[in-house]
Write a protein that holds these residues in place. Structure first.
Motif, PDB file in Angstrom:
ATOM      1  N   ASP A 113      12.488 112.138  24.554  1.00 30.54           N
ATOM      2  CA  ASP A 113      11.659 110.827  24.319  1.00 30.54           C
ATOM      3  C   ASP A 113      10.362 111.210  23.934  1.00 30.54           C
ATOM      4  OD1 ASP A 113      13.963 109.406  25.216  1.00 30.54           O
ATOM      5  OD2 ASP A 113      13.343 109.142  27.266  1.00 30.54           O
ATOM      6  N   HIS A 114       9.859 112.204  24.621  1.00 25.86           N
ATOM      7  CA  HIS A 114       8.328 112.534  24.078  1.00 25.86           C
ATOM      8  C   HIS A 114       8.386 112.997  22.684  1.00 25.86           C
ATOM      9  CE1 HIS A 114       6.284 111.874  27.886  1.00 25.86           C
ATOM     10  NE2 HIS A 114       7.285 112.859  28.573  1.00 25.86           N
ATOM     11  N   ARG A 115       9.292 113.961  22.279  1.00 25.43           N
ATOM     12  CA  ARG A 115       9.529 114.464  21.023  1.00 25.43           C
ATOM     13  C   ARG A 115       9.786 113.201  19.936  1.00 25.43           C
ATOM     14  NH1 ARG A 115       6.617 117.844  19.884  1.00 25.43           N
ATOM     15  NH2 ARG A 115       7.581 118.296  18.114  1.00 25.43           N
ATOM     16  N   HIS A 116      10.369 112.316  20.459  1.00 23.06           N
ATOM     17  CA  HIS A 116      10.826 111.354  19.470  1.00 23.06           C
ATOM     18  C   HIS A 116       9.556 110.348  19.292  1.00 23.06           C
ATOM     19  CE1 HIS A 116      12.273 107.139  18.055  1.00 23.06           C
ATOM     20  NE2 HIS A 116      13.246 108.073  17.550  1.00 23.06           N
ATOM     21  N   GLN A 117       8.673 110.137  20.293  1.00 24.72           N
ATOM     22  CA  GLN A 117       7.577 109.525  20.351  1.00 24.72           C
ATOM     23  C   GLN A 117       6.553 110.153  19.368  1.00 24.72           C
ATOM     24  OE1 GLN A 117       6.246 108.825  24.416  1.00 24.72           O
ATOM     25  NE2 GLN A 117       7.940 107.423  24.957  1.00 24.72           N
ATOM     26  N   ALA A 118       6.637 111.594  19.526  1.00 24.33           N
ATOM     27  CA  ALA A 118       5.666 112.251  18.707  1.00 24.33           C
ATOM     28  C   ALA A 118       6.040 111.848  17.114  1.00 24.33           C
ATOM     29  CB  ALA A 118       5.606 113.656  19.031  1.00 24.33           C
ATOM     30  N   TRP A 119       7.261 112.280  16.892  1.00 24.87           N
ATOM     31  CA  TRP A 119       7.958 111.990  15.615  1.00 24.87           C
ATOM     32  C   TRP A 119       7.685 110.711  15.226  1.00 24.87           C
ATOM     33  CZ3 TRP A 119      11.488 108.521  13.993  1.00 24.87           C
ATOM     34  CH2 TRP A 119      12.288 108.717  12.386  1.00 24.87           C
ATOM     35  N   ALA A 120       7.800 109.667  15.794  1.00 26.93           N
ATOM     36  CA  ALA A 120       7.583 108.308  15.235  1.00 26.93           C
ATOM     37  C   ALA A 120       5.859 108.244  14.915  1.00 26.93           C
ATOM     38  CB  ALA A 120       7.820 107.172  16.399  1.00 26.93           C
ATOM     39  N   ARG A 121       4.888 108.826  15.695  1.00 28.29           N
ATOM     40  CA  ARG A 121       3.478 108.873  15.445  1.00 28.29           C
ATOM     41  C   ARG A 121       3.419 109.684  14.034  1.00 28.29           C
ATOM     42  NH1 ARG A 121       2.715 109.795  20.692  1.00 28.29           N
ATOM     43  NH2 ARG A 121       2.671 112.330  20.194  1.00 28.29           N
ATOM     44  N   ASP A 122       4.002 110.646  14.066  1.00 24.59           N
ATOM     45  CA  ASP A 122       3.772 111.301  12.512  1.00 24.59           C
ATOM     46  C   ASP A 122       4.419 110.889  11.468  1.00 24.59           C
ATOM     47  OD1 ASP A 122       2.811 113.512  14.072  1.00 24.59           O
ATOM     48  OD2 ASP A 122       4.298 114.831  14.213  1.00 24.59           O
ATOM     49  N   LEU A 123       5.709 110.049  11.742  1.00 28.16           N
ATOM     50  CA  LEU A 123       6.148 109.032  10.579  1.00 28.16           C
ATOM     51  C   LEU A 123       5.179 108.156  10.207  1.00 28.16           C
ATOM     52  CD1 LEU A 123       8.505 108.418   8.718  1.00 28.16           C
ATOM     53  CD2 LEU A 123       9.465 107.028  10.611  1.00 28.16           C
ATOM     54  N   ARG A 124       4.711 107.395  11.091  1.00 28.78           N
ATOM     55  CA  ARG A 124       3.720 106.291  11.038  1.00 28.78           C
ATOM     56  C   ARG A 124       2.324 106.796  10.044  1.00 28.78           C
ATOM     57  NH1 ARG A 124       5.477 104.628  15.883  1.00 28.78           N
ATOM     58  NH2 ARG A 124       3.557 105.536  17.072  1.00 28.78           N
ATOM     59  N   LYS A 125       1.838 108.057  10.432  1.00 31.38           N
ATOM     60  CA  LYS A 125       0.983 108.519   9.780  1.00 31.38           C
ATOM     61  C   LYS A 125       1.111 108.696   8.383  1.00 31.38           C
ATOM     62  CE  LYS A 125      -2.391 112.646  10.039  1.00 31.38           C
ATOM     63  NZ  LYS A 125      -2.302 112.762   8.628  1.00 31.38           N
ATOM     64  N   TRP A 126       2.572 109.452   8.212  1.00 24.57           N
ATOM     65  CA  TRP A 126       2.794 109.852   6.964  1.00 24.57           C
ATOM     66  C   TRP A 126       2.942 108.653   6.038  1.00 24.57           C
ATOM     67  CZ3 TRP A 126       7.540 108.825   4.426  1.00 24.57           C
ATOM     68  CH2 TRP A 126       7.782 109.631   3.060  1.00 24.57           C
ATOM     69  N   GLU A 127       3.497 107.582   6.472  1.00 21.98           N
ATOM     70  CA  GLU A 127       3.846 106.303   5.943  1.00 21.98           C
ATOM     71  C   GLU A 127       2.369 105.968   5.265  1.00 21.98           C
ATOM     72  OE1 GLU A 127       6.022 103.921   8.516  1.00 21.98           O
ATOM     73  OE2 GLU A 127       7.909 104.592   7.479  1.00 21.98           O
ATOM     74  N   MET A 128       1.487 106.015   6.381  1.00 17.66           N
ATOM     75  CA  MET A 128       0.151 105.172   6.013  1.00 17.66           C
ATOM     76  C   MET A 128      -0.427 106.208   4.945  1.00 17.66           C
ATOM     77  SD  MET A 128      -0.415 102.604   7.725  1.00 17.66           S
ATOM     78  CE  MET A 128      -2.257 102.457   7.460  1.00 17.66           C
ATOM     79  N   ASP A 129      -0.279 107.545   4.985  1.00 19.16           N
ATOM     80  CA  ASP A 129      -0.922 108.418   3.914  1.00 19.16           C
ATOM     81  C   ASP A 129      -0.194 108.079   2.619  1.00 19.16           C
ATOM     82  OD1 ASP A 129      -2.439 109.669   5.905  1.00 19.16           O
ATOM     83  OD2 ASP A 129      -1.254 111.586   5.924  1.00 19.16           O
ATOM     84  N   GLN A 130       0.986 107.567   2.612  1.00 25.85           N
ATOM     85  CA  GLN A 130       1.716 107.415   1.333  1.00 25.85           C
ATOM     86  C   GLN A 130       1.316 105.926   0.756  1.00 25.85           C
ATOM     87  OE1 GLN A 130       4.222 109.364  -0.419  1.00 25.85           O
ATOM     88  NE2 GLN A 130       3.608 110.834   1.201  1.00 25.85           N
ATOM     89  N   LEU A 131       0.998 105.155   1.502  1.00 26.46           N
ATOM     90  CA  LEU A 131       0.211 103.903   1.184  1.00 26.46           C
ATOM     91  C   LEU A 131      -0.970 103.836   0.742  1.00 26.46           C
ATOM     92  CD1 LEU A 131       1.594 101.669   4.115  1.00 26.46           C
ATOM     93  CD2 LEU A 131       2.447 101.341   1.623  1.00 26.46           C
ATOM     94  N   ASP A 132      -1.825 104.719   1.368  1.00 23.40           N
ATOM     95  CA  ASP A 132      -3.117 105.349   0.879  1.00 23.40           C
ATOM     96  C   ASP A 132      -3.100 105.712  -0.327  1.00 23.40           C
ATOM     97  OD1 ASP A 132      -4.176 103.886   3.175  1.00 23.40           O
ATOM     98  OD2 ASP A 132      -4.610 105.971   4.133  1.00 23.40           O
ATOM     99  N   GLU A 133      -2.345 106.773  -0.679  1.00 22.37           N
ATOM    100  CA  GLU A 133      -2.066 107.552  -1.718  1.00 22.37           C
ATOM    101  C   GLU A 133      -1.618 106.430  -3.162  1.00 22.37           C
ATOM    102  OE1 GLU A 133       0.543 110.912  -3.762  1.00 22.37           O
ATOM    103  OE2 GLU A 133      -0.228 111.358  -1.843  1.00 22.37           O
TER     104      GLU A 133
END
Length: 161
Positions: free
Chosen positions: A119-139
């Motif tokens: 569960d902790h690893r999945h939450q960390a992955w979800a945070r990283d995914l959101r960050k990656w998506e935000m970076d993609q949107l910003d780019e």
């Protein structure tokens, strides 16, 4: 970004399998314990019934009653030996049941630890995914702004000529 995968999934599956095995072993131990307790109870009831019968034979006072009482006493002695043995068997079944309860508790605890880690690893992955998506949107937004700025400059440059 790639989808979530838990690198200890095989270990988690193994722990789940161990919990299930421990549950089955506990169920078997519980059935055996109930069977042994039922047998012990039946023997104790048989002993109580035989004591009443022996007392009734003795109250008869005649020769047959005394003979039957003696036979009843022999049978009671045999029953007492069976009861002693059955008490021991029942106590062993209780010990096995307690050990299997503990084994289930430990297996469940180990599985829970891995599930919590997952569960902790999945939450960390979800945070990283959101960050990656935000970076993609910003780019994408930056790229679009740059294109619009260049297009506006090119348009204004044409109007100046």
């Amino acid at each position: 970004m790639k989808k979530f995968s838990y690198r200890f999934e095989a270990m988690l599956n193994y722990r789940e399998h161990r919990v299930e095995e421990a549950r089955l072993a506990l169920a078997e131990a519980q059935q055996d314990l109930q069977k042994q307790e039922k047998h012990l109870s039946r023997l104790e009831q048989e002993k109580a019934d035989m004591r009443r019968e022996v007392g009734n034979y003795l109250r008869q006072g005649d020769h047959d009653g005394i003979w039957l009482a003696q036979q009843g006493q022999r049978y009671l002695a045999k029953l007492e030996k069976q009861l002693t043995l059955q008490r021991s068997i029942t106590e062993q079944a209780r010990v096995v049941y307690a050990k299997r309860q503990e084994a289930l508790r430990l297996a469940d605890q180990e599985k829970s630890i891995l599930e919590e880690h997952k569960d902790h690893r999945h939450q960390a992955w979800a945070r990283d995914l959101r960050k990656w998506e935000m970076d993609q949107l910003d780019e994408a937004a930056g790229s679009r702004f740059y294109q619009q700025t260049r297009a506006a400059q090119a348009e204004s440059g044409e109007n100046d000529l």
